[in-house]
Structures are given as C-alpha cells and as structure tokens.
Scaffold this motif. Structure first.
Motif, PDB file in Angstrom:
ATOM      1  N   LYS A 157      -6.348  -0.616  -7.713  1.00 27.97           N
ATOM      2  CA  LYS A 157      -5.554   0.420  -8.395  1.00 27.97           C
ATOM      3  C   LYS A 157      -4.964  -0.142  -9.690  1.00 27.97           C
TER       4      LYS A 157
ATOM      5  N   SER B 213      -2.620   7.003   0.008  1.00 26.79           N
ATOM      6  CA  SER B 213      -3.923   7.043  -0.634  1.00 26.79           C
ATOM      7  C   SER B 213      -4.853   7.936   0.146  1.00 26.79           C
TER       8      SER B 213
ATOM      9  N   PHE C 165     -10.063  -1.019  -0.729  1.00 24.97           N
ATOM     10  CA  PHE C 165      -8.861  -1.686  -0.227  1.00 24.97           C
ATOM     11  C   PHE C 165      -9.151  -2.455   1.057  1.00 24.97           C
TER      12      PHE C 165
ATOM     13  N   PRO D 240       0.822  -1.197   0.000  1.00 20.83           N
ATOM     14  CA  PRO D 240       0.000   0.000   0.000  1.00 20.83           C
ATOM     15  C   PRO D 240       0.861   1.254   0.000  1.00 20.83           C
TER      16      PRO D 240
ATOM     17  N   CYS E  76      -4.032  -6.733  -1.586  1.00 27.58           N
ATOM     18  CA  CYS E  76      -4.558  -5.407  -1.269  1.00 27.58           C
ATOM     19  C   CYS E  76      -4.000  -4.378  -2.253  1.00 27.58           C
ATOM     20  N   ARG E  77      -4.858  -3.520  -2.745  1.00 29.15           N
ATOM     21  CA  ARG E  77      -4.600  -2.455  -3.709  1.00 29.15           C
ATOM     22  C   ARG E  77      -4.613  -2.928  -5.159  1.00 29.15           C
TER      23      ARG E  77
ATOM     24  N   GLU F 184     -10.596  -5.793  -0.026  1.00 32.54           N
ATOM     25  CA  GLU F 184      -9.570  -6.717  -0.520  1.00 32.54           C
ATOM     26  C   GLU F 184      -8.806  -7.352   0.630  1.00 32.54           C
TER      27      GLU F 184
END
Length: 657
Positions: free
Chosen positions: A231, A29, A306, A26, A227-228, A309
């Motif tokens: 994006k 953000s 996020f 991460p 995670c992420r 996820e």
C-alpha cells in the motif's frame, strides 16, 4: 513526504537510517487471503474461481496472449539478495536483459571484476556465463561414447545479458519489471526503535522508481518488508505519477546464506503476491513466466500481496524459534548431563517435528532472522496483541542468552579472567560458506571478550578477507580495540598463526575447515570433498538435443569433481567461458590480495578440495591446558580429548565436564 529530488541511497547492507513511515498496522482492506494454489496455465477465469480460490492460471485471462513478454528487468540493489537473484534470472533467461543498479560505485566495480563483493558457492559459475557471455562449444551427450550416441551436442554461443551499473534512472525507465532489493534493517532510533523495520532506504528507492518507471511497469518487492508495504508503494507511485497505472507485487526471497545459488536454482517454492484484480493476476503471471523457465510451475505459488509479505516474516520467525527452542534445551542438557544431539535426534525423528534447525549452538545470526522476528513483534504491538509480541520477543531473548552463556563459560573455565591471555576466534561470518557478517554472533562475542581485558583476541575466517574484517571491526566495535591502535584484536590470514600460543580457541562458525571428523578407522579425516553437500551426478544423457543451462552447469561441476588431480582441476572443462573482466592496475582488491597473500573468497578455486585444520598441529602450539570451546557442534569431542584438548561444547557431553 519524499521530495522529488530524492536520490537513490547507497544500498549498503549495514545502513542505519532514522525515519520510517511504512504502515505496519493492517487496516481495513477488501483483499482476502485465498487458498494457496500453484501456477498452472491450463484453466481460465470464471466468476466462481474469482471469488472462491486463487489458482493463478484461472485468473490470468490467457496471460500468454494478453501480457507482453518480459524482456527487460531492473534489480535495484546489488547486495546479498539482488546480486545472486538477478544473476540466476539472467542465467536462466538468455532472452531477458537484466540490469542490476546500485549507487555504490565500489560495489558495482567489484561485480564487474574478478572480485565479486559477496561469496556464494556456485555464484562465480553463474556470473561467468550471464555477465561475460559464452562461446559456442560441443559436449558429449552421453557419459560414454557409443554407436547410438556418437555425435556431440552442439551448444550455441550466448551474449552477455547481465549488467551491473550505477545508471539508475536509465535502467529503471527501460524495465518491464523492477525488483526492489535494498536493505531493510531494524530501526535503531525513534518510534519503534529496536523492533520496527527501518524503511528509509526502501522508501527513497520507491520514490526514485516512481519517478522513472515506464507506465505499466511491474514493481516487485524483493526486500523483506512489513505487512501492507505494498500500500505504501502504491501510494508513492500515485503521488509522483498520478493517473499512471503500475502493478505492485510481493515476491519475497527464501535464500539462505551459503546455499543461495542452490536455493535459487532448485527453489522449493516461489511466492508471488498480487492484488485480487485481473491486472494484478496478469502481472503475477508475467513474473511467474520468468521463473517458469526453470522452476516447475507446481512450485510457483500465489497469494494476495499482504499474505505474501507476512509469510516471509513468519517463515523466518518460525525457523528462528526452532533454533532458540533447541538452545534452551541445550542449557537443560548442560545442567543434567543429557546430550542435546541425542535429544534432537530423538525428537527430530517425529515427522511432525523433523530434524532441521535443531542444531544447538551459540544461536542464529545474519540479516534476516532477528530482524524479521522483531518486525513481527512490532506488528503484534501495533495491533495491541502484547501476549503475541512477548512470545516472539522471547525468541530473541533466548538467542542472546545462548550467546552470553557461551562467553561466560569461556571466562569461567579460564579461571574467571582473561587478563594476559590470548583467545582465538575461529569464524567471523555468521554461518559457513559465506562472507556475510551481518549480525554475526562472532562480533558480539568479540565485544564481550574485549571487555575482559585479554592480551590478544586473534580472529580467522576462511571466507573473509582480513583487511575487510579489520575495517568492519573498526566500524562496529571501535578503532581502539585493534592491535594497531593499542587494543587486543588482531586478524590473521591463516588458522595456525591465529591459534599459536593461544590459551583458548573458540569455534563460532561451522566451517567444514574447523571440524574434527574421524574416518571409519578412527583417524582424523583432513580432506573436505569438493562441495560435499552439493555433489552432482553426471547429468547425461540430456533430456533434449540441446541441454539446458542447468544441465550444462551440472555437467561442468561434475567434470571438475571427477578430475583425478585436484591441483589440475580445469577452470573451464567445457571450453565455453569468455575471459574474466580484467582489473585496473590500481584495483584495491588486487592490492589487498597481494599484501595479505589471500585471494579473496576463492571463487576461482571453488572446485578445488580444501583441507580441515590439523588439530594435532594446533595442539602442539597452544598453551596448556589446551581449551577448545565448540560453539557450533563441529568437533568429535572424544577424538579431541584423545589428542589432549579440554573441550566444552553447547549441550554436548564431555568427559572434561
């Protein structure tokens, strides 16, 4: 960069690819993790709610009025997640066309036949309605006919709205919502090998979606991803379609193999993650409306994308952690004489702990737990959190230890050699009531046993077709281990043949068929009630004049369960089903069934009572001293010992010890 010519990869559950460019660390953000709130469309957006909390309803700007209804859904991936999920969505939403696409022509052919590629209890009932449509019929609206309720309820016919196809581009281009449900295994090569998620298939599919999705379509991550990843999806969409707006949502599945249909029909929660923007909230509301046709809105929870996820990875990791924890205690029980079932019962009575996932055995398998724990390990490593990574990696280490300890006990009890001996493995799938063999403990156990040089390793599984098990062992262990190539491994179509002349029987999957259960009289109970854990009461009287699909499904199951003669259980008690699609003359699945005498996964016989194996019969045809190794805790040890077996079980007391 993915070239424009990228084509959709075969969505195989065991695919292993090299490259992965998904961001797993991460970065900064503007998104935040709001308080979880249920879906509720009774309130409106205000500046205060926008900043402080995340009730989906309060941020949708009247979703019903502003967001066009979902009429077409495309699910990319016809595997263990995509197939059942799409089937239930179509079943519960007759007005929505649901297309399931996959490049694997063999898999699509099987979905369109009477031989679906996966087995899940209840799935066949769903397919028969959503895929094949249904005729108009009438059902009694009350359990018994009375003056107040003498008119039967009329059930309208419905058209097919679930379709399986290889026409990927067309289905994606027509969809309002695109679900990405492809396999995301652990990387086996390159950076992060052994812990990072292999995103090659997911990335390739995302590129195809980006090229063909219509403007404004909602793209949904159904696969378990780092995670992420949202994006990554957004960047890919922008690369191929600059200036075109798409919303990306995270909607992870929380399905357990063997209960996937139950988990979908009666979900304890539906998690939807979106961007913290008005358009993100509207997209989340549109997806929520699909589930709200049968899931109570209080169970539809939203977070930022996020958080959603990460929540999936953490949920599976914590469940895996419990299994490894109780297996570590099982080792202590074996060394001290304590009984792990009694320990689990005592600590499970604490409401802060609970009793679930405290069943000691040979550890967890399947495609999710190991992969998701390792993904969490890799995330911690990339965040420079070595202590966190070591903590979660220990869960995997303990799982492998539990499996190895079981095999070492088998070898030790057989005088430290398997040379010239036959060993039988009962259970090949990683858990009962499924034919899912991904990361199955049995496969690792077979590998280890083969290294000991036995005369024969016999394998039987009640849900897996022998020919398919043979093919999988050939691919993942090696062709040389098969008996036809001079090796010791042989796959059988029935348990008694597999156990004949065996020196030891290993139970590696907790199928009800393998259990030794005593009735109140102390006698062996050989009958397994139909869907013992999902037995439904009569759903009548119905809440409304025309019952819902869920109520009709419950009534169908109830009527099947109530049949007096198990051999005459009706396939269609409501007289509602259309014919199953006919197979071609050269159907390979029909040929396998004819050759082996085993009819697939028993979809057409799902409601017929099954029998447990007769352990007395097995005892008579085994070799002395009749060793049985219970890796799943399904045997009554005292009862087995009265027959004459020598029993070893994980963490459980036995007089033979």
């Amino acid at each position: 960069m993915i070239p424009l010519s990228t084509t959709l990869p075969e969505v195989e559950e065991n695919v292993t690819l090299d490259a992965s460019t998904a961001p797993t660390t991460p970065e900064g953000s503007g998104s935040f993790s709001p308080v979880l709130r249920p879906f509720d469309d009774s309130t409106q957006l205000t500046p205060k709610t926008r900043n402080n909390s995340r009730s989906l309803s309060s941020t949708l700007f009247d979703t019903t009025a502003r967001t066009p209804p979902v009429r077409n859904i495309c699910c990319v991936g016809a595997g263990y997640v995509g197939g059942p999920t799409a089937a239930v969505i179509a079943f519960q939403n007759p007005h929505i066309q649901v297309n399931v696409v996959d490049r694997d022509e063999k898999r699509i052919r099987r979905w369109n036949s009477q031989h679906p590629p996966i087995y899940e209890p209840g799935l066949n009932d769903i397919l028969r309605i959503a895929r094949d449509g249904a005729r108009e019929c009438a059902v009694e609206s009350a359990p018994t006919k009375s003056e107040e309720n003498k008119d039967p309820a009329s059930i309208s016919s419905r058209k097919s709205n679930l379709f399986f196809t290889t026409d990927v581009a067309r289905c994606i281009s027509e969809a309002d919502v695109v679900l990405i449900a492809v396999n995301t295994p652990t990387k086996s090569r390159g950076s992060g090998a052994g812990s990072a998620t292999d995103m090659a298939a997911f990335e390739a599919v995302t590129a195809v979606v980006a090229q063909h999705a219509r403007p404004g379509a909602i793209i949904v991550e159904k696969s378990t991803v780092p995670c992420r990843t949202a994006k990554l999806v957004e960047d890919t969409l922008s690369l191929y379609r600059p200036g075109v707006h798409f919303e990306v949502l995270s909607n992870p599945e929380f399905l357990a193999a063997g209960t996937a249909i139950k988990d979908l029909l009666h979900a304890d929660r539906i998690l939807i993650g979106s961007r913290n923007s008005p358009s993100g909230y509207r997209a989340a509301g549109a997806l929520a409306s699909v589930y709200a046709s049968w899931i109570p809105r209080s169970r539809i929870i939203t977070t930022n994308v996020f958080s959603s996820e990460l929540a999936k990875l953490v949920a599976n990791s914590m469940l895996a952690q419990r299994i490894s924890s109780i297996n570590s205690i099982a080792a202590v029980c074996d060394a001290t004489g304590a009984d792990v079932d009694e320990v689990a019962s005592a600590i499970g009575a604490d409401p802060r702990i609970g009793s679930k996932f405290l069943k000691a055995g040979i550890g967890f398998g399947g495609s999710c737990f190991k992969k998701d724990v390792l993904s969490l390990v890799y995330l911690a490593e990339t965040l420079i959190l070595p202590e966190v990574a070591d903590y979660w990696r220990a869960v995997i280490t303990m799982n492998e230890y539990s499996r190895n300890r079981f095999v070492h006990r088998v070898v030790k009890c057989l005088n430290n050699t398997l040379a010239g001996k036959k060993v039988t493995v009962l259970g090949y799938a990683f858990k009962k009531d499924t034919n899912d063999t991904r990361e199955s403990p049995a496969l690792d156990i077979i590998r280890t046993l083969e290294e000991e040089g036995p005369r024969e390793i016999a394998i039987f599984d009640p849900c897996c077709i022998p020919a398919q098990m043979t093919d999988e062992i050939r691919r993942f262990v090696g062709p040389s281990v098969l008996q036809g190539n001079g090796g010791p491994v042989a796959v059988y179509a029935d348990a008694y043949s597999a156990c004949n002349e065996s020196d030891a029987v290993l139970i590696t999957t907790e199928f009800d068929e393998f259990a030794y259960v005593l009735n109140p009289k102390g006698e062996a109970d050989l009958t397994i009630p139909v869907r013992a854990k999902a037995r439904l009461p009569d759903p009548r009287p119905f809440a409304q004049a025309e019952p819902t699909e869920t109520e009709l499904l419950a009534l169908q199951t109830y009527l099947m369960q109530e049949a007096e003669d198990p051999a005459a259980i009706p396939e269609d008690p409501l007289d509602r089903l259309n014919p199953v699609p006919a197979c071609s003359e050269d159907c390979p699945d029909c040929q396998v069934e004819k050759a082996t005498g085993k009819t697939g996964y028993g979809a057409s016989k799902e409601h017929v009572p099954k029998n447990r194996v007769d352990w007395k019969k097995i005892y008579c045809h085994m070799r002395k001293p009749h060793w049985v190794f219970d890796g799943r805790g399904v045997l009554d040890i005292a009862g087995m010992e009265r027959i004459g077996f020598k029993v070893q079980s994980v963490g459980r007391h036995s007089r033979a010890q």
